[in-house]
Design an enzyme around this catalytic site. Structure first.
Site, PDB file in Angstrom:
ATOM      1  N   GLY A 124       0.822  -1.205   0.000  1.00 17.64           N
ATOM      2  CA  GLY A 124       0.000   0.000   0.000  1.00 17.64           C
ATOM      3  C   GLY A 124       0.853   1.249   0.000  1.00 17.64           C
ATOM      4  CB  SER A 125      -0.061   4.701   0.979  1.00 16.13           C
ATOM      5  OG  SER A 125      -1.217   4.727   0.168  1.00 16.13           O
ATOM      6  CB  THR A 126       4.265   2.097   3.773  1.00 20.77           C
ATOM      7  OG1 THR A 126       3.964   0.785   3.305  1.00 20.77           O
ATOM      8  CG2 THR A 126       3.389   2.424   4.983  1.00 20.77           C
TER       9      THR A 126
END
Length: 637
Positions: free
Chosen positions: A293-295
């Site tokens: 995801g966004s990490t």
């Protein structure tokens, strides 16, 4: 027919000659056996008479970085049998079986073996002192209670997946106990002697004693306090959010040392048989793979800044989606963020904005940086069971795959890969090999035998680019989606992550892995913390669930590490439903009437004791808490 004297004499001569030859052959054979084969035969005879009583080496201890003992040995009783001294095997077997609660037949088979000494195992190995006392009271000839060693884990489940556990013979089975078994277990010694057929010592013989060599003591990079803080917060998350799993890692970004690593569910190494094998066999922080995801956007950001493919002050318009290769890729915010700078793209975790960064980089450049940051292959951490993760093959990367990779979808990574890569992005651009081993110490002298040095893998980005990454991610925590990781007084940077889980080959609409990775101080990182929560029940956003966990770990750990608070921290931008922090006043010595008016709108009072004057308070004055938190005061007259 009459035999002549000549014939008789000839026959006698031949008989004497044959006898002489036979006697000479026997003499020669005897001389050959005695002089030539004698030493070898004597050695073989001695081997058949020799018996050995083994003395186990003391297994090395395992310490944290400050010398706190995480596992060591304790003395425990073991039942031994000397078959030659047992007078009534059947009765002995019956009584022992009753006390040890094991098969009478197995005991009988053990104590009737033609050997010098036998352990009653497994039922007689490492038993309780109470059972040992019962055996002693039986006063059975040929049965002795000997001292054995048992591995002891004083902190129960703490760092269990790192430590691992040992088997009945103190052999390492998982964790560092297995990885470094040869160094920890030492070398067995014993007493060797010549035995008669009845099992006694052969008269005139001497015993040979070989002292065991104790195993080395292992010092880990783990910090007991930081590990305890992390596991405390993970336990609370399990209760509060009821997820399937929680994973956490804390790393020193300057050298790759692991300061804490844990996962839930967990187990107690001293009682591992009470847990399912999948719990203790899988070290999730290095084994579990999932879409980050966004990490993962931190990698795209670092690459784009290094290659001058993005200016964070340039503007971008987000309508809530972006069209790529005939597919509409949506932003997490319905309706989009509208007009924003690329810095706000980072703060808002805007998917379409990161797709543009990936497109500006191009397939070859983006995936080259992904590889340089260590994804797609094992980090080489000194623990067993690490996985590679999964990356797209370059031949299968089209416009859509390039776009989704840019915001962390479609690729699969491990938690250890994530924290190692992000550490490189914020520490000046240096990718270090993660490790949990700090050094080895001699068990007798206490001197260091070997020190494990940091291993630089490569430099991925420049220090100047790394500074830009840190400054951008600091604003994510102060102004953007990571506000719940904000720690008053400390410059914290970080990134949220919310990734759909793949269930039965499809993205689930209801199950997510939410995460947050944070670092501090943002201007000179000394600590990076990663938390992932798998399928929490209820709200599923990394900024709402994982970020507060990282905040609590950061706050306690930074104070423990004596990191000085910063005076130039970016002030947090409060947005609904954020709760502002307030400072706890000093109420010691005051009456309830004096303080009630000042704090009733900010903090909740919990009173203990009787009286009208405050004698002490918890937490102490000066502590900052979210508005509406409880302060306990202790009253007396």
């Amino acid at each position: 027919m009459r035999v002549s004297n000549v014939t008789i004499r000839r026959r006698l001569w031949y008989a004497m000659l044959g006898g002489t030859v036979l006697f000479a052959a026997l003499i020669i054979r005897l001389a050959y056996v005695q002089l030539w084969m004698g030493p070898d035969l004597a050695e073989k005879a001695e081997e058949s008479w020799r018996r050995n009583i083994p003395f186990e080496a003391k297994r090395g201890e395992v310490w944290d970085r400050n010398g706190v003992k995480l596992t060591y040995n304790v003395s425990t009783p073991t039942i031994m049998a000397i078959p030659a001294q047992i007078k009534n095997p059947e009765d002995t077997a019956r009584q022992l079986a009753q006390v040890l609660q094991i098969s009478e037949q197995s005991v009988l088979e053990t104590i009737t073996k033609r050997s010098m000494i036998e352990r009653i195992q497994p039922g007689g190995r490492k038993i309780s002192p109470e059972k040992a006392e019962e055996v002693n009271k039986l006063k059975l000839p040929g049965i002795v209670v000997a001292e054995d060693n048992k591995r002891y884990y004083p902190f129960g489940t703490l760092a269990s997946h790192i430590l691992g556990f040992t088997g009945i013979d103190n052999q390492g089975l998982t964790g560092v106990e297995a990885s470094y078994n040869n160094l920890l277990q030492g070398i067995r010694g014993g007493v060797s002697f010549l035995s008669t057929a009845s099992g006694g010592t052969m008269p005139g013989s001497t015993d040979q004693y070989n002292a065991p060599q104790d195993g080395l003591n292992l010092q880990l990079t783990l910090d007991h306090y930081i590990q305890s803080v992390m596991e405390r917060e993970m336990d609370q998350a399990m209760v509060q959010h009821q997820p399937d799993r929680v994973i956490g890692i804390a790393m020193d970004p300057t050298n790759g040392e692991i300061l804490a690593m844990a996962s839930r569910p967990t187990y107690d190494p001293g009682k591992f048989r009470e847990y399912p094998s999948e719990v203790y066999n899988r070290n999730l922080p290095i084994w579990m793979t999932y879409e980050p995801g966004s990490t993962f956007k931190i990698i795209t950001l670092a690459a784009a800044l290094q290659e001058n493919k993005v200016n964070l002050n340039d503007t971008f318009y987000d309508p809530g989606y972006i069209e790529v290769g005939g597919a509409r890729l949506r932003c997490w915010k319905r309706g989009g963020h509208g007009s924003e700078t690329f810095q706000q793209v980072v703060e808002n975790s805007c998917n379409p904005g990161f797709v543009v960064m990936g497109q500006n980089l191009g397939k070859e450049t983006l995936f080259d940086y992904i590889g340089k940051f260590g994804f797609g292959k094992k980090t080489g951490i000194d623990l067993m069971g690490e996985e590679n993760g999964i990356m797209f093959k370059p031949s299968r990367v089209g416009p859509v795959e390039l776009a989704t990779t840019s915001f962390g979808q479609g690729v699969s990574v491990t938690p250890i890969q994530q924290i190692t890569a992000v550490s490189a992005a914020v520490n000046g651009g240096k990718l270090y090999k993660p490790h949990v081993t700090k050094g080895w110490y001699h068990p007798v002298t206490g001197e260091m035998v070997e020190s494990v040095k940091p291993e630089l893998v490569r430099e991925v980005i420049s220090p100047e680019t790394s500074q830009k990454v840190r400054e951008s991610l600091e604003k994510v925590v102060a102004l953007g989606t990571g506000r719940n990781a904000f720690v008053d007084g400390y410059r914290v940077g970080g990134k949220t992550g919310t990734a759909q889980k793949v269930v039965n080959g499809r993205y689930s609409a209801s199950e997510h892995i939410v995460s947050f990775i944070g670092f501090a101080p943002a201007d000179n990182p000394k600590l990076v913390v990663y938390i992932a929560v798998d399928n929490p029940k209820g709200i599923q956003f990394g900024g709402l669930i994982a970020a507060p966990i990282v905040r609590n770990i950061m706050a306690d750990s930074l104070r423990y590490m004596k990191v000085e608070p910063s005076k130039d921290q970016i002030q947090k931008e409060y947005k609904y439903p954020d709760v502002p922090d307030v400072e706890v006043p000093n109420m010691v010595g005051m009456t309830i009437q004096d303080i009630y008016e000042d704090i009733r709108s900010d903090l909740v009072l919990a009173k203990s004791g009787t009286g009208t004057k405050v004698m002490s308070q918890l937490p102490a004055a000066g502590t900052r808490l979210p508005q509406g938190s409880t302060v306990r005061i202790y009253l007396s007259d």
